[in-house]
Design a protein around this motif. Sequence first.
Motif, PDB file in Angstrom:
ATOM      1  N   LEU A  16       0.816  -1.229   0.000  1.00  0.00           N
ATOM      2  CA  LEU A  16       0.000   0.000   0.000  1.00  0.00           C
ATOM      3  C   LEU A  16       0.846   1.273   0.000  1.00  0.00           C
ATOM      4  O   LEU A  16       0.298   2.377   0.003  1.00  0.00           O
ATOM      5  CB  LEU A  16      -0.952   0.020   1.198  1.00  0.00           C
ATOM      6  CG  LEU A  16      -1.966  -1.123   1.277  1.00  0.00           C
ATOM      7  CD1 LEU A  16      -2.879  -0.926   2.484  1.00  0.00           C
ATOM      8  CD2 LEU A  16      -2.797  -1.213   0.013  1.00  0.00           C
ATOM      9  N   TYR A  19       0.928   5.175   0.327  1.00  0.00           N
ATOM     10  CA  TYR A  19      -0.256   5.684   1.022  1.00  0.00           C
ATOM     11  C   TYR A  19      -0.372   5.117   2.437  1.00  0.00           C
ATOM     12  O   TYR A  19      -0.931   5.745   3.327  1.00  0.00           O
ATOM     13  CB  TYR A  19      -1.511   5.389   0.204  1.00  0.00           C
ATOM     14  CG  TYR A  19      -1.371   5.914  -1.194  1.00  0.00           C
ATOM     15  CD1 TYR A  19      -1.298   7.289  -1.406  1.00  0.00           C
ATOM     16  CD2 TYR A  19      -1.222   5.063  -2.285  1.00  0.00           C
ATOM     17  CE1 TYR A  19      -1.107   7.801  -2.680  1.00  0.00           C
ATOM     18  CE2 TYR A  19      -1.036   5.557  -3.562  1.00  0.00           C
ATOM     19  CZ  TYR A  19      -0.980   6.931  -3.761  1.00  0.00           C
ATOM     20  OH  TYR A  19      -0.781   7.432  -5.023  1.00  0.00           O
ATOM     21  N   VAL A  87      -9.077  -2.299   2.363  1.00  0.00           N
ATOM     22  CA  VAL A  87      -8.023  -1.629   1.605  1.00  0.00           C
ATOM     23  C   VAL A  87      -7.296  -2.629   0.718  1.00  0.00           C
ATOM     24  O   VAL A  87      -7.289  -3.834   0.995  1.00  0.00           O
ATOM     25  CB  VAL A  87      -7.014  -0.889   2.529  1.00  0.00           C
ATOM     26  CG1 VAL A  87      -7.680   0.317   3.165  1.00  0.00           C
ATOM     27  CG2 VAL A  87      -6.438  -1.823   3.596  1.00  0.00           C
ATOM     28  N   PRO A  89      -4.011  -2.679  -2.726  1.00  0.00           N
ATOM     29  CA  PRO A  89      -3.148  -1.890  -3.608  1.00  0.00           C
ATOM     30  C   PRO A  89      -3.938  -1.415  -4.831  1.00  0.00           C
ATOM     31  O   PRO A  89      -4.786  -2.162  -5.352  1.00  0.00           O
ATOM     32  CB  PRO A  89      -2.063  -2.895  -4.047  1.00  0.00           C
ATOM     33  CG  PRO A  89      -2.190  -4.071  -3.129  1.00  0.00           C
ATOM     34  CD  PRO A  89      -3.589  -4.084  -2.623  1.00  0.00           C
ATOM     35  N   ASN A  90      -3.672  -0.196  -5.282  1.00  0.00           N
ATOM     36  CA  ASN A  90      -4.349   0.370  -6.462  1.00  0.00           C
ATOM     37  C   ASN A  90      -5.867   0.391  -6.311  1.00  0.00           C
ATOM     38  O   ASN A  90      -6.602   0.186  -7.277  1.00  0.00           O
ATOM     39  CB  ASN A  90      -3.967  -0.397  -7.732  1.00  0.00           C
ATOM     40  CG  ASN A  90      -2.469  -0.419  -7.957  1.00  0.00           C
ATOM     41  OD1 ASN A  90      -1.818   0.632  -7.937  1.00  0.00           O
ATOM     42  ND2 ASN A  90      -1.894  -1.599  -8.133  1.00  0.00           N
ATOM     43  N   PHE A 179      -7.130   7.199   1.510  1.00  0.00           N
ATOM     44  CA  PHE A 179      -7.990   6.007   1.611  1.00  0.00           C
ATOM     45  C   PHE A 179      -9.008   5.997   0.471  1.00  0.00           C
ATOM     46  O   PHE A 179      -9.126   5.017  -0.268  1.00  0.00           O
ATOM     47  CB  PHE A 179      -8.685   6.017   2.974  1.00  0.00           C
ATOM     48  CG  PHE A 179      -9.756   4.979   3.168  1.00  0.00           C
ATOM     49  CD1 PHE A 179      -9.439   3.635   3.324  1.00  0.00           C
ATOM     50  CD2 PHE A 179     -11.098   5.349   3.229  1.00  0.00           C
ATOM     51  CE1 PHE A 179     -10.426   2.676   3.515  1.00  0.00           C
ATOM     52  CE2 PHE A 179     -12.094   4.398   3.424  1.00  0.00           C
ATOM     53  CZ  PHE A 179     -11.759   3.060   3.570  1.00  0.00           C
ATOM     54  N   HIS A 182      -7.017   6.070  -3.206  1.00  0.00           N
ATOM     55  CA  HIS A 182      -5.995   5.088  -3.600  1.00  0.00           C
ATOM     56  C   HIS A 182      -6.088   3.723  -2.922  1.00  0.00           C
ATOM     57  O   HIS A 182      -5.315   2.825  -3.260  1.00  0.00           O
ATOM     58  CB  HIS A 182      -4.599   5.667  -3.312  1.00  0.00           C
ATOM     59  CG  HIS A 182      -4.316   6.941  -4.036  1.00  0.00           C
ATOM     60  ND1 HIS A 182      -4.073   6.988  -5.393  1.00  0.00           N
ATOM     61  CD2 HIS A 182      -4.270   8.229  -3.593  1.00  0.00           C
ATOM     62  CE1 HIS A 182      -3.860   8.240  -5.750  1.00  0.00           C
ATOM     63  NE2 HIS A 182      -3.984   9.017  -4.685  1.00  0.00           N
ATOM     64  N   MET A 183      -6.948   3.563  -1.927  1.00  0.00           N
ATOM     65  CA  MET A 183      -6.863   2.311  -1.163  1.00  0.00           C
ATOM     66  C   MET A 183      -8.159   1.513  -1.013  1.00  0.00           C
ATOM     67  O   MET A 183      -8.088   0.316  -0.734  1.00  0.00           O
ATOM     68  CB  MET A 183      -6.289   2.607   0.238  1.00  0.00           C
ATOM     69  CG  MET A 183      -4.821   2.995   0.206  1.00  0.00           C
ATOM     70  SD  MET A 183      -4.045   3.049   1.838  1.00  0.00           S
ATOM     71  CE  MET A 183      -4.565   4.661   2.439  1.00  0.00           C
ATOM     72  N   ASN A 185     -10.948  -1.013  -1.187  1.00  0.00           N
ATOM     73  CA  ASN A 185     -11.211  -2.250  -1.935  1.00  0.00           C
ATOM     74  C   ASN A 185     -12.720  -2.305  -2.218  1.00  0.00           C
ATOM     75  O   ASN A 185     -13.504  -2.848  -1.445  1.00  0.00           O
ATOM     76  CB  ASN A 185     -10.766  -3.455  -1.094  1.00  0.00           C
ATOM     77  CG  ASN A 185     -10.961  -4.771  -1.824  1.00  0.00           C
ATOM     78  OD1 ASN A 185     -11.718  -4.849  -2.792  1.00  0.00           O
ATOM     79  ND2 ASN A 185     -10.293  -5.809  -1.345  1.00  0.00           N
TER      80      ASN A 185
END
Length: 194
Positions: A16, A19, A87, A89-90, A179, A182-183, A185
Amino acid sequence: MFDLSQFPLPFEKSALAPYMSEQTLACHHGRHMGTYIQNLNQLVQNTKYADMPLDQIITQSAHDDAAQKIFNNAAQVFNHDFFFHCVMPNGGGSVPDKIADAFGGTDAFKSEFKSAAAAVFGSGWAWVVIDNGTLKIQTTPNADTPIAHGMRPVMTLDVWEHAYYLDYQNRRADFIDAFLDHMVNWGFVMGNLD
Ligand code: MN
């Protein structure tokens, strides 16, 4: 007995960055969550909670004044595991229509969530929940959790300082933006609507 290995991070600790740094995740998951699990194991020994599943410990100890410490540690285990699944990645970016529409659009959703998360005084959590069939933004103080109040959690952000201080110091608003942008889910979040 609970063990941290039952609640693994669903991504690498470095995944992550920038961020949420590897250092933050090592400390947050390994030490903070690890300690809640250790405390919970010790506290439930020789009590009626000893062999219960985590969600049952939470809902029952929430109404047991003598079990406040058990509630706090059990709820923190649940909240953290839920948060680490919120959360990825990407992640983040475009808010799914089903969420955005419930709050009057993407900007309105983001604005309401940011304000709520920023307004938590001291330690706590910002949530999207389903309360009586309606999507709502809620905050809880300290360890408190929607499942203790009959609400279904959909998304959460940990706004305890330990969640962001190494990376953002006192700039909680920047952490909230990171958050959302970028984070998040969204796949996990949307799965909680069904
Ligand atoms: Mn935390």
